[in-house]
Design an enzyme around this catalytic site. Structure first.
Site, PDB file in Angstrom:
ATOM      1  CG  LEU A  57      37.769  40.042  43.065  1.00 40.57           C
ATOM      2  CD1 LEU A  57      37.789  39.566  44.513  1.00 40.57           C
ATOM      3  CD2 LEU A  57      39.193  40.304  42.585  1.00 40.57           C
ATOM      4  CG  ASP A  58      38.535  36.155  36.743  1.00 41.06           C
ATOM      5  OD1 ASP A  58      37.803  37.035  36.259  1.00 41.06           O
ATOM      6  OD2 ASP A  58      39.653  35.864  36.281  1.00 41.06           O
ATOM      7  CE  LYS A  59      31.409  29.501  40.150  1.00 44.37           C
ATOM      8  NZ  LYS A  59      30.424  28.747  39.315  1.00 44.37           N
ATOM      9  CB  THR A  61      40.016  35.577  41.829  1.00 42.49           C
ATOM     10  OG1 THR A  61      40.489  35.279  40.518  1.00 42.49           O
ATOM     11  CG2 THR A  61      41.045  36.426  42.547  1.00 42.49           C
TER      12      THR A  61
END
Length: 237
Positions: A57-59, A61
Site C-alpha cells: 500500500l502506498d504511504k 493510502t
C-alpha cells in the site's frame, strides 16, 4: 510515529497465520532511517519473530493491509496476489469530470519524471483497473475500484488518465484541487483471499481519517454497496 498502543483499534482480523490492519494514511510500511516503519512497530508490539506484508500500500493510502506471521503463510498469501487470486477493492474520492463513469482502464505503466508513472496505450504488461464512479457532492465523485493487477501507483495513475485524479493526491492531482485537502483520499476497502486451510476469507474496513471520508454523505453512499456484487467488466486483459 504511530501510537502502537492503539493497535487493537486498527486490527481488522487476526489469527495465528496472519493479521489484517486498517493501515493509517501517511505511514510507511518500512523503516526510514532511524524511524521504525509500521510493520516493525507491529512486530515488536505483538512480540513476533516474523512479520511481513504480502502486498503493498502506498504511504498515502489507508485501509486493509494483510501481514503474514510466518514464512509459510507469507509464501501462501503472496502467491495468491501474484496469481491474481485475491479480490481487491478500493474506495477513492476524485476531483474533476471523468472521461467515462465506469469500465476498465488498461495500459502499460512506464516511469516518468520525479518518480512518477504514466499510462501508455501499449498493452505488453498491462495494468488493469476497473471502476464505477458516482457523483457525491459538487465537484467530488466516489469511485469504487477493483484492482486486477498490482502496479506501483496504479489506481492513482489510472484515475488521473481519465481526468479525475484522486482528491488530495499531491503527486498526481492538480495543485489547485489539493488546496486545504487533509489527506490523499484513497482507501483499501476489501480483500478476499484463501487462508492456509483453503477457506475463503473476506475482510473489509472503512476509513478512520479524512474529513470527507467521515462525512455522512460518504458513509451513506457506501452503506448498502456490496462491492463484489457490482456488474464488473468481464475482461481481464
Amino acid at each position: 510515529m504511530f501510537d502502537i498502543d492503539h493497535l487493537s483499534a486498527i486490527t481488522v482480523a487476526e489469527c495465528s497465520d496472519w493479521i489484517v490492519i486498517n493501515k493509517p494514511a501517511g505511514l510507511s510500511l518500512h523503516s526510514e532511517g532511524n524511524e521504525p516503519g509500521l510493520v516493525e512497530q507491529i512486530k515488536q508490539r505483538l512480540s513476533l519473530n516474523y512479520l511481513a506484508p504480502v502486498h503493498r500500500l502506498d504511504k498515502v493510502t489507508s485501509g486493509c493491509l494483510l501481514l503474514a506471521k510466518h514464512p509459510e503463510s507469507a509464501s501462501w498469501l503472496s502467491k495468491q496476489f501474484q496469481n491474481r487470486q485475491v479480490e481487491k477493492y478500493y474506495l477513492a474520492l476524485t476531483a474533476g469530470k471523468p472521461k467515462k463513469k465506469q469500465g476498465s482502464i488498461i495500459g502499460d505503466m512506464v516511469p516518468a519524471r520525479n518518480g512518477n508513472y504514466k499510462l501508455t496505450q501499449s498493452k505488453n504488461n498491462s495494468a488493469i483497473t476497473q471502476f464505477f464512479s458516482y457523483g457525491l457532492s459538487e465537484g467530488i465523485r466516489l469511485v469504487i475500484v477493483r484492482l486486477l493487477t498490482g502496479k506501483t501507483h496504479q489506481i492513482r495513475v489510472a484515475l488521473k488518465s481519465i481526468s479525475s485524479p484522486i482528491l488530495g493526491d499531491e503527486r498526481y492531482g492538480s495543485s489547485q484541487s489539493n488546496i486545504s485537502i487533509d489527506r490523499c483520499y484513497l482507501h483499501a476497502y476489501q480483500l478476499t483471499f484463501d487462508d492456509l486451510a483453503g477457506n475463503r476469507k473476506t475482510v473489509s474496513c472503512l476509513p478512520l481519517t479524512g474529513e470527507r471520508f467521515t462525512q455522512s454523505i460518504f458513509k451513506q453512499a457506501i452503506k448498502d454497496v456490496s462491492v463484489d456484487q457490482l456488474a464488473w467488466p468481464k475482461t481481464r486483459n
